[in-house]
Design a protein around this motif. Structure first.
Motif, PDB file in Angstrom:
ATOM      1  N   THR A   7      47.756  31.788  -8.810  1.00 38.28           N
ATOM      2  CA  THR A   7      47.679  32.613  -7.344  1.00 38.28           C
ATOM      3  C   THR A   7      48.514  31.320  -6.181  1.00 38.28           C
ATOM      4  N   LEU A  29      49.957  36.925  -6.416  1.00 39.43           N
ATOM      5  CA  LEU A  29      49.308  36.650  -7.803  1.00 39.43           C
ATOM      6  C   LEU A  29      50.579  36.744  -8.867  1.00 39.43           C
ATOM      7  N   LEU A  54      43.464  38.886  -3.832  1.00 35.61           N
ATOM      8  CA  LEU A  54      43.658  38.454  -5.106  1.00 35.61           C
ATOM      9  C   LEU A  54      42.424  38.278  -5.886  1.00 35.61           C
TER      10      LEU A  54
END
Length: 337
Positions: A7, A29, A54
């Motif tokens: 991430t 991501l 995320l």
């Protein structure tokens, strides 16, 4: 295959504002799929409007990690079909599909556009987006980045004034994106003035589900109208053909390159202009979009131009709007971190 996830927070050069939201950073991501000494990369950004964070994306993909790693990968289209049975969101599906395509092309040692039988000898120029701000700052952003095509975000009480002022400082092509902020009457009324000011088309003037209003616009607007929020997935294409002149396909919204290719084919058969747009992705996602360029009329792939901390190399957009395509296979992506 081996699956890894990372991430990242992308920092925007300027706060990015459209009619419904504003932000200064963009969480994203990156999916890594590896086998036989090659790694493919895919991307999906978080998006509060569509309900994807995320954490939700990570949770979805981690939930089927073992199944993915034991999957007998061969072709990305088969992998996508298998993933569809796992009830993933389109955003998670997109990140995996993009990684699978990049991996496949690298294993074949050919770029995707070549595997698809297309040539990069001719391709559309990406627009550069000017987000909503004070008129003075919008002018400043435009002057900071001389560009042949600007997409101007609107949805304020001074929309026409904004375009008139920007036109004083540029002879470039203008495209307008209202992100659903207008009514049918507003759109029809403002279109003649926008046309005189050198606007090429209007993107998504009405709310996504205002089909009755879009029917009025389709019959009375003097400018072409392109669907964005009204065209999310494959099943939307046919309906959009009755109400719009073209469609803007977003890979995260439709679920990746696999369905996007089908949407392009269907749109062409229905006589629609075809555009692919971005969600402020890094060069990971933009390089996947770049593989589709020979098949498009318009493109919005300015994500790397809007951020100050790109995380990958791949497609390179030069200051004169030319594009350099990577020499390695797939989407040509290499992470820089």
């Amino acid at each position: 295959m081996v699956l890894d996830l990372s991430t990242h927070t992308l920092t925007l050069k300027h706060p990015f504002t459209i009619s419904r939201e504003s932000h200064s950073t963009q969480d994203t991501l990156i999916v890594h799929l590896s086998m036989a000494g090659e790694t493919g990369y895919g991307e999906a950004t978080s998006n509060p409007y569509y309900g994807h964070t995320l954490q939700s994306l990570l949770s979805e993909i981690r939930g089927i990690r073992d199944e993915i790693e034991s999957y007998p990968f061969n072709k990305p289209e088969d992998f996508h079909r298998w993933l569809r049975e796992k009830n993933l969101s389109s955003f998670a599906l997109c990140a995996l599909d993009l990684a699978a395509h990049d991996l496949y092309g690298k294993l074949q040692k050919k770029p995707l556009y070549e595997l698809w039988g297309t040539s990069t000898a001719k391709y559309p120029i990406t627009n550069y987006t000017i987000g909503i701000d004070t008129i003075e700052r919008m002018v400043s952003k435009m002057k900071e980045k001389p560009w042949p095509i600007y997409k101007i975000k609107l949805g304020t009480k001074e929309d026409l004034e904004i375009v008139r002022e920007l036109r004083k400082h540029s002879t470039s092509v203008f495209r307008i994106d209202a992100n659903g902020a207008w009514t049918a009457s507003q759109t029809i009324a403002i279109a003649p003035s926008l046309k005189e000011l050198g606007v090429e088309f209007i993107e998504q003037p009405l709310k996504a589900d205002d089909w009755e209003g879009m029917e009025r616009v389709a019959h009375h607007s003097v400018l072409p109208v392109i669907a964005d929020e009204s065209c999310l997935v494959e099943s939307d294409v046919a309906r959009c053909a009755l109400h719009f002149n073209g469609i803007n396909i977003k890979l995260t919204k439709c679920g990746g390159l696999t369905p996007a290719l089908r949407m392009i084919k269907q749109g062409r058969e229905l006589g629609l202009k075809i555009m692919v747009g971005c969600m402020t992705e890094s060069t990971v996602g933009i390089s996947a979009i770049g593989q589709l360029l020979p098949q498009l009329d318009y493109v919005d792939m300015d994500g790397p131009l809007l951020i100050s901390n790109d995380i990958a190399s791949g497609i390179k957009i030069h200051d004169d709007a030319r594009i350099t395509f990577p020499k390695i296979g797939g989407s040509g992506i290499q992470l820089l971190l």
